[in-house]
Design an enzyme around this catalytic site. Sequence first.
Site, PDB file in Angstrom:
ATOM      1  N   ASN A 256      -9.309   2.112   9.228  1.00  0.00           N
ATOM      2  CA  ASN A 256      -8.722   1.824  10.541  1.00  0.00           C
ATOM      3  C   ASN A 256      -9.081   2.332  11.661  1.00  0.00           C
ATOM      4  O   ASN A 256      -9.885   1.704  12.528  1.00  0.00           O
ATOM      5  CB  ASN A 256      -7.243   2.103  10.224  1.00  0.00           C
ATOM      6  CG  ASN A 256      -6.229   1.511  11.573  1.00  0.00           C
ATOM      7  OD1 ASN A 256      -5.069   1.127  11.334  1.00  0.00           O
ATOM      8  ND2 ASN A 256      -6.790   1.339  12.707  1.00  0.00           N
TER       9      ASN A 256
ATOM     10  N   LYS B 227       0.888  -1.325   0.036  1.00  0.00           N
ATOM     11  CA  LYS B 227       0.058  -0.083   0.019  1.00  0.00           C
ATOM     12  C   LYS B 227       0.966   1.250   0.081  1.00  0.00           C
ATOM     13  O   LYS B 227       1.557   1.517   0.937  1.00  0.00           O
ATOM     14  CB  LYS B 227      -1.033  -0.179   1.133  1.00  0.00           C
ATOM     15  CG  LYS B 227      -1.733   1.512   1.232  1.00  0.00           C
ATOM     16  CD  LYS B 227      -2.513   1.526   2.740  1.00  0.00           C
ATOM     17  CE  LYS B 227      -2.930   3.031   2.562  1.00  0.00           C
ATOM     18  NZ  LYS B 227      -3.683   3.034   3.871  1.00  0.00           N
TER      19      LYS B 227
END
Lengths: 263, 69
Positions: free
Chosen positions: A213, A104
């Site tokens: 998250n 990522k």
Amino acid sequence: MKAADDELRVFDRKFKSRLLVGTGKYQNFDETKAAIDASGAEIITVAIRRTNIGQNSDEPNLLEVLSPEQYTILPNTAGCYDAKTAVRTCQLARELLDGHNLVKLEVLGDEKTLYPDVRETLIATRQLCDDGFEVMVYTTDDPIVARELEEMGKVCVMPLAAPIGSGLGIQNRYALRTIIENAKGPIIVDAGVGTASDAAIAMELGCDGVLMNTAIAEAENPVLMASAMKKGIEAGREAYLAGRMPRRAYASASSPLDGRFFS
Amino acid sequence: MSSQITISVNGESRDFAATANIDDIVREIAVRGRYAVEVNGEILPKSHHSNYTLKAGDIVEVVQAIGGG
């Protein structure tokens, strides 16, 4: 398409879950593991840092709790503000994970907003593609940038919904729609969702997945929120596949008018 | 008595035996689980950890995966 057969495809990898989750900001590894289990996520992001930074040396290593055999580990370049540092981080991650080449990429431009530096992001994406990486890239919700990134190689574009950790939800659904319409590969919303309805909206727009998250980790009950997010993602995806009714300006009666016994 | 060299490990100056290799450093700083190593800005593959002999002034980074979004 039947929802049961529906799966997320990222390059040659296939996943049942369209929810991708981070592993930061939890109280401890027990909470991290419980939340990830409840989310049903198969792809989990991790950060790469010096040893013994941000962890207690008595505690197990994160990858002992969340093993690469069980999850697809997605190392991130969080905290990188230039292409060179981000590429270096990806190379270390690949070494750490025995040649695993999925990363990522995030190259940040500003500490206050954590907005991507698109110029450096484009440079890093090009270098990583040339070096054999599969790049899931955090970027702005700019359709032109998304298209340019996608043309570079094995790139999965991940536009933001709102700033990282803000929980503001999807701020520009029209830009996301355009990105999705233009896309050849999967589009994953990365950052900015705050609650399950935000995730559902992203999926209803036609996104292939959502990465989050803080929305889970900073909920009062992270495990319950992880479960809610799983359902929000699934509901939004099914609604997208089902095809929603058209919007009307006025009412349309649901019960027939014929056969009324009153006048 | 063997001679000592000073190297940088994760930003800290540390003394090691002149014959030390990467495995010795990793043991010294008690790394647990998977890790990757960079020497002077270049990745040092795992297969080279035991046969790379450190030089004075080497800058070593040992990294791991931790929680992050």
